[in-house]
Write an enzyme that holds these catalytic residues in place. Structure first.
Site, PDB file in Angstrom:
ATOM      1  N   GLU A 254      31.137  20.069  24.804  1.00 28.99           N
ATOM      2  CA  GLU A 254      32.091  21.161  24.589  1.00 28.99           C
ATOM      3  C   GLU A 254      33.469  20.545  24.700  1.00 28.99           C
ATOM      4  O   GLU A 254      33.914  20.174  25.787  1.00 28.99           O
ATOM      5  CB  GLU A 254      31.868  22.269  25.626  1.00 28.99           C
ATOM      6  CG  GLU A 254      32.495  23.603  25.222  1.00 28.99           C
ATOM      7  CD  GLU A 254      33.944  23.716  25.638  1.00 28.99           C
ATOM      8  OE1 GLU A 254      34.815  23.456  24.764  1.00 28.99           O
ATOM      9  OE2 GLU A 254      34.223  24.041  26.792  1.00 28.99           O
ATOM     10  N   CYS A 288      40.446  25.415  26.612  1.00 22.05           N
ATOM     11  CA  CYS A 288      40.051  24.934  25.283  1.00 22.05           C
ATOM     12  C   CYS A 288      40.042  26.048  24.247  1.00 22.05           C
ATOM     13  O   CYS A 288      40.170  25.791  23.052  1.00 22.05           O
ATOM     14  CB  CYS A 288      38.674  24.275  25.363  1.00 22.05           C
ATOM     15  SG  CYS A 288      37.383  25.351  26.042  1.00 22.05           S
TER      16      CYS A 288
END
Length: 487
Positions: A254, A288
């Site tokens: 990720e 993010c």
């Protein structure tokens, strides 16, 4: 009361002890530079010991009843709830997080462990008929991978560690966790303490606090772990994926994001402005899923920009201990310097800073860029800071084209009063996740989470995490003797 002094240690084989490296790591508050903890770093031999302990404990853990495993997960939730204030405090001190952010992260962790608590009872198999022999029965069993290596980041370290650790443990694996060096407690030893208090068998979860310069690739290329779960930057993720691939390990990555926030001409502008401010400036933009790029049609551009900049200018910056603060410090001086370089590059390329608050210590005040063109090179970078760029487009088709003009594809948002129009456009945005009439920051423990392109590989949460941390084994049973062609 949590004993945070104890959490300076390594947690290996169920024991709290110093690492065997000569190197010491100082953990400091990013706002006032106060020393929180000093840790003797782990060495490669500590990594090996941690993996050996996890493998040994996992063999017994796999045999433990699903009811007992669920009980331990539930105990972890109870412990977090009972120590909520202490846990929130260390998140604030170690990350420079506001109380709002700390409480939000604790809530995410609780929901993730609750979802993981269902996993032991979901380790089910299936029976399939044979396509070639009516007397054959095909059984497919779901089994743990064995041991999982987890590397977590500094921005949401408690949650993003637990996001892999809890599902991996609940699906009968052992775990070795390496938190980011700036968040060794929140992302590492605090989690070990929680599961220790919850009754997790010793040795099953191990926490290694160290610098990569000390252990190299040993956490990834060690022969014991069959899966590596990493959350962090794209360059590091690519390296981990390469090392894992050479060793035929699964890698769940990720990584970064350069997320687009699209507003259509029929949107509720006030709602979109609020969602955009939340999507860019929560935890100083160190998420993010934060929105780096706001994409607006000409018809609403001026109104949106005026309302957006007014709201951004009102955000209080400074001490995260102040309950009114929204913008606290970036994690360290290096992040401040890297952000300033990108801001300078944007100005050199012609972007206009219509909000530019300046820097105080590690507090980087909001920057809003207008006059941004899609072909500017700086716009391809991920800003892990409270900096946002606004782009003007002339059509829905151009909005999608600009949104897709990025090497990343993690999250996004799209605002419109016509949900079907929005859905059709959202399907054209090449991203792992996109949210209509909401912010770009969202994570649900039951829904697939992950990105495309440079934003990562694989999906976690819910059944996707169960798939990520387990494998299947086919066992066939021949109920009547088979006739072989040359017996």
């Amino acid at each position: 009361m949590v004993n945070f002094k104890k959490l300076e240690s390594q947690y290996i084989g169920g024991e709290w002890r110093d690492g065997s490296s000569q190197q010491k790591m100082e953990n400091k508050n990013p706002y006032n530079d106060d020393l929180i903890a000093t840790t003797h770093a782990a060495s490669k031999s500590d990594v090996d010991e941690a993996y050996q302990a996890a493998a040994k404990a996992q063999r017994d853990w796999e045999k433990v009843s699903s009811i007992k495993k669920r009980e331990i997960m539930e105990n972890a939730v109870f412990y977090i709830e009972e120590n909520n204030d202490d846990i929130a405090k260390i998140i604030m001190e170690e990350l420079g997080a506001t109380k709002l952010k700390a409480d939000f992260e604790v809530g995410l962790v609780i929901n993730m462990i609750k979802e993981a608590s269902t996993f032991p009872a979901r380790m089910v198999g299936s029976i399939h008929p044979s396509a070639t022999d009516e007397h054959k029965e095909n059984r497919v069993y779901r089994k743990p991978l064995g041991v999982v290596g987890v590397l977590s980041p500094f921005n949401f370290p408690f949650f993003l560690s637990v996001k892999s650790v809890a599902p991996a443990l609940a699906s009968s694996n052992g775990v070795v966790l390496k938190p980011h060096e700036d968040t060794t407690i929140t992302g590492g030893t605090m989690i070990a303490k929680i599961f220790e208090e919850a009754g997790l068998p010793k040795g099953l979860l191990n926490v290694i606090s160290t610098e990569i310069s000390e252990i190299g690739d040993s956490l990834v290329d060690h022969p014991i772990p069959q899966s590596i779960s990493f959350t962090g930057s794209t360059p590091v993720g690519k390296h981990i994926g390469e090392v894992a691939g050479r060793n035929l390990k699964e890698a769940h990555l990720e990584l970064g994001g350069n997320n687009a926030f699209i507003v259509l001409d029929d949107a509720d502008i006030d709602l979109a402005v609020s969602a955009a401010v939340f999507s860019r400036f929560t935890h100083q933009g160190q998420i993010c899923m934060s929105s780096n790029r706001i994409i607006l049609p000409e018809a609403i551009y001026d109104e949106f920009v005026e309302k957006f900049t007014n709201k951004v200018s009102e955000l209080k910056c400074g001490d995260p201990q102040d309950p009114e603060t929204i913008i606290g410090p970036l994690i360290n001086k290096k992040q401040v310097e890297n952000t300033q370089k990108l801001v300078d590059q944007a100005i050199e390329e012609g972007a206009t800073p219509i909000v530019n608050g300046g820097i105080e210590g590690n507090v980087f005040k909001p920057v809003v860029f207008a006059d941004v063109k899609p072909d500017m090179s700086y716009i391809q970078e991920e800003f892990f800071a409270p900096v946002v760029s606004i782009l003007k487009v002339s059509s829905d088709e151009e909005a999608v084209e600009v949104a897709n003009n990025s090497p990343y594809g993690l999250s996004g948002a799209l605002h419109t009063n016509d949900v079907e129009r929005g859905t059709e456009l959202a399907k054209q945005v090449y991203t792992g996740m996109i949210h209509i009439n909401d912010g770009s920051i969202d994570d649900d423990p039951t829904v697939a989470f992950g990105g495309v392109k440079n934003s990562g590989i694989g999906r976690l949460n819910g059944k996707w995490s169960l798939d990520a941390f387990t494998t299947t084994q086919w066992i066939s049973v021949q109920h009547k003797p088979r006739q072989y062609p040359y017996s």
